[in-house]
Design a protein around this motif. Structure first.
Motif, mmCIF file in Angstrom:
data_model
loop_
_atom_site.group_PDB
_atom_site.id
_atom_site.type_symbol
_atom_site.label_atom_id
_atom_site.label_comp_id
_atom_site.label_asym_id
_atom_site.label_seq_id
_atom_site.Cartn_x
_atom_site.Cartn_y
_atom_site.Cartn_z
ATOM 1 N N THR A 154 52.908 29.218 75.162
ATOM 2 C CA THR A 154 51.595 29.653 74.681
ATOM 3 C C THR A 154 51.485 31.171 74.684
ATOM 4 O OG1 THR A 154 50.606 27.615 75.552
ATOM 5 C CG2 THR A 154 49.118 29.437 75.051
ATOM 6 N N VAL A 155 51.992 31.794 75.755
ATOM 7 C CA VAL A 155 51.953 33.259 75.824
ATOM 8 C C VAL A 155 52.770 33.867 74.688
ATOM 9 C CG1 VAL A 155 52.639 35.248 77.207
ATOM 10 C CG2 VAL A 155 51.519 33.304 78.302
ATOM 11 N N GLN A 156 53.960 33.335 74.437
ATOM 12 C CA GLN A 156 54.787 33.858 73.351
ATOM 13 C C GLN A 156 54.123 33.648 71.995
ATOM 14 O OE1 GLN A 156 58.645 32.049 73.702
ATOM 15 N NE2 GLN A 156 59.187 33.171 75.570
ATOM 16 N N THR A 157 53.468 32.506 71.831
ATOM 17 C CA THR A 157 52.775 32.253 70.566
ATOM 18 C C THR A 157 51.642 33.243 70.350
ATOM 19 O OG1 THR A 157 53.311 29.896 70.742
ATOM 20 C CG2 THR A 157 51.545 30.512 69.232
ATOM 21 N N VAL A 158 50.867 33.493 71.411
ATOM 22 C CA VAL A 158 49.758 34.454 71.300
ATOM 23 C C VAL A 158 50.293 35.850 71.006
ATOM 24 C CG1 VAL A 158 47.878 35.548 72.565
ATOM 25 C CG2 VAL A 158 48.237 33.083 72.758
ATOM 26 N N GLN A 159 51.375 36.231 71.661
ATOM 27 C CA GLN A 159 51.961 37.550 71.407
ATOM 28 C C GLN A 159 52.457 37.662 69.964
ATOM 29 O OE1 GLN A 159 54.978 37.967 74.407
ATOM 30 N NE2 GLN A 159 53.524 38.481 76.036
ATOM 31 N N LEU A 168 51.327 35.972 67.360
ATOM 32 C CA LEU A 168 50.153 36.044 66.488
ATOM 33 C C LEU A 168 49.513 37.430 66.537
ATOM 34 C CD1 LEU A 168 48.525 32.570 67.229
ATOM 35 C CD2 LEU A 168 49.753 33.255 65.169
ATOM 36 N N LYS A 169 49.482 38.016 67.721
ATOM 37 C CA LYS A 169 48.914 39.357 67.859
ATOM 38 C C LYS A 169 49.729 40.372 67.066
ATOM 39 C CE LYS A 169 47.527 42.724 71.392
ATOM 40 N NZ LYS A 169 47.493 43.006 72.854
ATOM 41 N N ALA A 170 51.054 40.292 67.170
ATOM 42 C CA ALA A 170 51.908 41.209 66.412
ATOM 43 C C ALA A 170 51.745 40.992 64.911
ATOM 44 C CB ALA A 170 53.369 41.017 66.822
ATOM 45 N N ALA A 171 51.645 39.731 64.496
ATOM 46 C CA ALA A 171 51.447 39.453 63.071
ATOM 47 C C ALA A 171 50.110 39.985 62.585
ATOM 48 C CB ALA A 171 51.544 37.947 62.826
ATOM 49 N N ASN A 172 49.086 39.912 63.433
ATOM 50 C CA ASN A 172 47.773 40.437 63.059
ATOM 51 C C ASN A 172 47.827 41.945 62.848
ATOM 52 O OD1 ASN A 172 45.012 40.518 62.581
ATOM 53 N ND2 ASN A 172 44.500 40.690 64.743
ATOM 54 N N VAL A 173 48.559 42.627 63.728
ATOM 55 C CA VAL A 173 48.697 44.084 63.578
ATOM 56 C C VAL A 173 49.432 44.414 62.282
ATOM 57 C CG1 VAL A 173 49.742 46.147 64.588
ATOM 58 C CG2 VAL A 173 48.602 44.476 66.061
ATOM 59 N N GLN A 174 50.485 43.656 61.984
ATOM 60 C CA GLN A 174 51.232 43.897 60.750
ATOM 61 C C GLN A 174 50.368 43.656 59.516
ATOM 62 O OE1 GLN A 174 54.710 41.445 60.960
ATOM 63 N NE2 GLN A 174 55.681 42.659 62.578
ATOM 64 N N MET A 175 49.569 42.599 59.539
ATOM 65 C CA MET A 175 48.716 42.318 58.382
ATOM 66 C C MET A 175 47.666 43.406 58.188
ATOM 67 S SD MET A 175 48.153 38.173 58.297
ATOM 68 C CE MET A 175 47.524 38.073 59.971
ATOM 69 N N LYS A 176 47.082 43.886 59.287
ATOM 70 C CA LYS A 176 46.096 44.960 59.159
ATOM 71 C C LYS A 176 46.738 46.228 58.602
ATOM 72 C CE LYS A 176 42.884 43.465 62.776
ATOM 73 N NZ LYS A 176 42.266 43.795 64.092
ATOM 74 N N GLY A 177 47.949 46.542 59.078
ATOM 75 C CA GLY A 177 48.637 47.715 58.552
ATOM 76 C C GLY A 177 48.957 47.575 57.076
ATOM 77 N N ALA A 178 49.367 46.370 56.672
ATOM 78 C CA ALA A 178 49.670 46.146 55.258
ATOM 79 C C ALA A 178 48.417 46.250 54.406
ATOM 80 C CB ALA A 178 50.320 44.772 55.088
ATOM 81 N N MET A 179 47.288 45.766 54.907
ATOM 82 C CA MET A 179 46.038 45.856 54.155
ATOM 83 C C MET A 179 45.599 47.309 53.972
ATOM 84 S SD MET A 179 45.016 42.771 53.311
ATOM 85 C CE MET A 179 43.252 42.899 53.079
ATOM 86 N N LYS A 180 45.862 48.138 54.967
ATOM 87 C CA LYS A 180 45.462 49.543 54.865
ATOM 88 C C LYS A 180 46.399 50.334 53.953
ATOM 89 C CE LYS A 180 43.253 49.798 59.420
ATOM 90 N NZ LYS A 180 43.281 50.433 60.769
ATOM 91 N N LYS A 181 47.690 50.035 53.999
ATOM 92 C CA LYS A 181 48.658 50.821 53.243
ATOM 93 C C LYS A 181 48.708 50.419 51.774
ATOM 94 C CE LYS A 181 51.732 51.706 57.186
ATOM 95 N NZ LYS A 181 53.095 51.509 57.739
ATOM 96 N N ASN A 182 48.581 49.161 51.474
ATOM 97 C CA ASN A 182 48.742 48.672 50.102
ATOM 98 C C ASN A 182 47.375 48.472 49.463
ATOM 99 O OD1 ASN A 182 51.565 48.518 50.462
ATOM 100 N ND2 ASN A 182 51.346 46.540 51.484
ATOM 101 N N LYS A 183 47.101 49.263 48.433
ATOM 102 C CA LYS A 183 45.826 49.112 47.736
ATOM 103 C C LYS A 183 45.798 47.835 46.899
ATOM 104 C CE LYS A 183 47.123 51.687 43.566
ATOM 105 N NZ LYS A 183 46.746 52.799 42.676
ATOM 106 N N GLU A 184 46.996 47.269 46.613
ATOM 107 C CA GLU A 184 47.025 46.034 45.841
ATOM 108 C C GLU A 184 46.367 44.877 46.582
ATOM 109 O OE1 GLU A 184 49.535 47.960 46.339
ATOM 110 O OE2 GLU A 184 50.210 48.684 44.368
ATOM 111 N N LEU A 185 46.245 44.998 47.899
ATOM 112 C CA LEU A 185 45.628 43.937 48.687
ATOM 113 C C LEU A 185 44.129 44.141 48.856
ATOM 114 C CD1 LEU A 185 48.344 43.528 51.478
ATOM 115 C CD2 LEU A 185 48.045 42.180 49.399
#
Length: 220
Positions: free
Chosen positions: A102-107, A109-126
């Protein structure tokens, strides 16, 4: 100071669940071996009791067999206790592994959330507004393409002064042509038919007179 009071012993690390489980498994295996040995002894006593006549000798064999049976029951109780401990150990290990997963899954998901937020900020296509504008532009281009195709599909040099009277006259003419074709039939048009020649009738004279031959005398 160390010579007087002695050095403090370092505490040994606590055994892991795997180590404790392996130890319980080893004890259980040894108890099973003891139970198997006692079973073999009981089988021997059983054969001896059958072969011995009732009396002091048989009673002595029965007492020894009872002692072995009591030992077997004791080992069986110990084995049951070990089985319960092993079961609890496995349950605890399963719980710990579930928590770790469970801890690894949460970690993750947290890392994926950070990556998605970064991609949303960098790519105007999103960006949602960018996507809406893109859809509007594509729709406008589709409408413009349809208008261009309609313009290119127009026909030229087609008279526009044809009215209903002209249509009815054209239909009547076609109907007359069809009636004429039915009248001609399979013989074809008149200009393709051969004319019939009328020949004069032959004169009613004998062939002899026409050729100037003498008449043949008839026999009496």
């Amino acid at each position: 100071m160390r010579r007087i009071f002695g050095a403090q012993k370092q505490k040994e690390p606590a055994p892991t669940l795997e180590q404790a489980g392996d130890r319980l498994t080893g004890r259980g295996d040894r108890i099973d071996e003891q139970i198997n040995k006692l079973d073999q002894q009981l089988m021997k006593f059983r054969e001896q009791i059958k072969k011995t006549r009732p009396g002091p000798a048989q009673e002595a064999l029965k007492k020894r067999a009872l002692t072995v049976l009591r030992q077997k029951r004791m080992y069986e109780n110990q084995r049951g206790t070990l089985y319960n401990q092993q079961f609890n150990m496995e349950q605890t290990r399963f719980t710990v592994e579930s928590i770790q997963d469970t801890v690894q899954t949460v970690q993750a998901l947290k890392a994926a959330n950070v990556q998605m937020k970064g991609a949303m900020k960098k790519n105007k296509e999103l960006d949602l507004s960018f996507i809406d504008n893109l859809q509007d532009e594509l729709a406008d281009m589709a409408d413009l393409t349809n208008e261009i195709n309609e313009a290119l599909g127009q026909s030229y040099a087609i008279p526009d002064d044809v009215d209903e009277a002209d249509l009815m006259a054209e239909l009547d003419a076609l109907e007359g042509d069809l009636a004429l074709d039915d009248a001609v039939g399979a013989s074809g048009p008149s200009y393709l038919q051969e004319p019939e020649l009328e020949l004069p009738a032959a004169p009613q004279q004998d062939a002899e007179e026409e050729l100037g031959l003498p008449a043949v005398a008839q026999k009496t």
